[in-house]
Design an enzyme around this catalytic site. Structure first.
Site, short mmCIF file in Angstrom:
data_model
loop_
_atom_site.label_atom_id
_atom_site.label_comp_id
_atom_site.label_asym_id
_atom_site.label_seq_id
_atom_site.Cartn_x
_atom_site.Cartn_y
_atom_site.Cartn_z
N LYS B 98 0.89 -1.16 0.00
CA LYS B 98 0.00 0.00 0.00
C LYS B 98 0.92 1.20 0.00
O LYS B 98 1.57 1.50 1.00
CB LYS B 98 -0.89 -0.01 1.25
CG LYS B 98 -1.64 1.29 1.52
CD LYS B 98 -2.63 1.05 2.64
CE LYS B 98 -3.09 2.24 3.44
NZ LYS B 98 -3.20 3.54 2.89
N GLY B 159 -7.83 9.62 8.92
CA GLY B 159 -8.16 9.74 10.34
C GLY B 159 -9.17 10.82 10.68
O GLY B 159 -9.50 11.02 11.85
N ALA B 186 -9.35 5.92 3.35
CA ALA B 186 -9.28 7.02 4.32
C ALA B 186 -10.50 7.93 4.29
O ALA B 186 -11.09 8.17 3.24
CB ALA B 186 -8.04 7.88 4.13
N GLY B 187 -10.85 8.40 5.47
CA GLY B 187 -11.90 9.41 5.60
C GLY B 187 -13.21 8.89 6.17
O GLY B 187 -14.06 9.68 6.56
N ASN B 208 -9.06 2.47 8.97
CA ASN B 208 -8.39 2.09 10.21
C ASN B 208 -9.02 2.79 11.41
O ASN B 208 -9.65 2.17 12.26
CB ASN B 208 -6.89 2.41 10.12
CG ASN B 208 -6.11 1.96 11.34
OD1 ASN B 208 -6.51 1.03 12.02
ND2 ASN B 208 -5.00 2.60 11.62
N THR B 209 -8.90 4.13 11.43
CA THR B 209 -9.32 4.89 12.61
C THR B 209 -10.81 4.73 12.93
O THR B 209 -11.17 4.67 14.10
CB THR B 209 -9.00 6.38 12.41
OG1 THR B 209 -7.64 6.49 11.99
CG2 THR B 209 -9.18 7.16 13.69
#
Lengths: 65, 258
Positions: B98, B159, B186-187, B208-209
């Site tokens: 990645k 994040g 992301a986001g 992830n977050t």
């Protein structure tokens, strides 16, 4: 240099010997020697000398950044 | 079956998860299980030489079930990213990466110039490159031309949890990038964001977050599992067209009192 810090070699070591001395499982890390990533079989044959730059990395938690 | 295929490898889940920021390895493991994901991204970092007591992340990832995707998170130049990718390949023994080349610390927006350069180098070296990129069709096209195995446009800053900030860009990228998967990376903040990404036609979502930072990561992981599947089903089912006025669902005939 080892992971960016000064590291004194008592004697000339192979990468395998260095990992053993540091108690690091060679299967879980990757090693870069003077900007070249070593294949695992090269750990036994790569000898470290004064002035070498070594990076030992492993996987840590991360998604981004 | 409607499966995600990247570079010839089939995944049973369209959700790709991270391994960072969890309160503990145990919580991460529970969340991974609940997510149903079979690919997880991991960071490549220096081993702590002075403190060898820390448990290894890999003790908590079932690598028989979950494919490890090393990332170059935190790299600010093509050179750094290429070095990190090479180390990741050796540590994980797979040639997937990645690819992140970050261009700005406050937003973590990609440096697309460096990203393209690193993609070209790594593709030449035999890597399967999954680049994290801006939600920009032209950059995505250049990445595909450079040999990327997927494009991973951001939905919002890493994040941030803001959700898909420019749905139309994702829709446009989907429409024109058809030779490789499009993965929104992301986001995402909550399940509806993931569902929206999938409804826009994304082939997958990486987060992830949103999971790791949730009050109950395992439960949020389960929500994301459903959301990604629901969004995909909705996308492939052919939604109705939008109309400005009502269309009755019940028959107009046979009403009493008329």
């Amino acid at each position: 240099m080892l992971n960016g810090d000064r590291f004194d070699l008592a004697a000339s070591l192979t990468v395998s010997e260095l990992l053993a001395q540091l108690d690091i499982d060679p299967r879980r890390v990757a090693v870069e020697h003077n900007l070249t990533v070593l294949k695992k079989p090269a750990y036994d044959t790569t000898r470290l000398i004064e002035g070498d730059a070594v990076e030992i990395v492993n996987f840590v938690g991360g998604g981004a950044r | 079956m409607d499966r995600l295929v990247i570079a010839g490898r089939t995944f049973s889940s369209r959700l790709i998860i991270g391994t960072g920021k969890y309160p503990s390895h145990q919580v991460m493991q529970q969340a991974h299980e609940a997510s149903g994901a079979d690919m997880a991204t991991v960071a490549v970092r220096r081993v702590n030489i002075s403190d060898r007591t820390k448990e290894s992340l890999l003790d908590y990832i079932d690598t028989a079930k979950i494919f490890l995707l090393p990332n170059t998170a935190g790299c600010y130049s093509a050179d750094e990213a290429v070095r990190t990718a090479r180390l990741g390949r050796e540590a994980g023994l797979s040639n997937w990466v990645k690819l992140e080349v970050i261009g700005d610390e406050a937003t973590l927006f990609p440096d697309n110039e460096g990203l393209l350069e690193a993609t070209r180098i790594l593709v030449k070296e035999g890597f399967v490159v999954l680049p994290y990129t801006s939600d920009d069709l032209v950059v995505c096209r250049k990445l595909v031309d450079a040999g990327a195995a997927a494009v991973m446009p951001l939905g919002a800053p890493i994040g941030s949890g803001l959700g898909i900030q420019n749905p139309n860009n994702i829709r446009i990228i989907r429409e024109f990038i058809t030779s490789v998967p499009v993965i929104v990376d992301a986001g995402v903040g909550t399940a509806s964001d993931a569902a929206l990404a999938m409804e826009l036609g994304a082939d997958g979502v990486l987060m992830n977050t949103a999971i790791a930072g949730a009050g109950n990561p395992a439960a949020m992981a389960e929500a994301m599992n459903y959301a990604v599947r629901a969004g995909r089903l909705a996308y492939t089912s052919g939604r109705i067209t939008r109309k400005a006025y009502a269309t009755a669902s019940s028959p107009a005939d046979g009403l009493i009192g008329r």
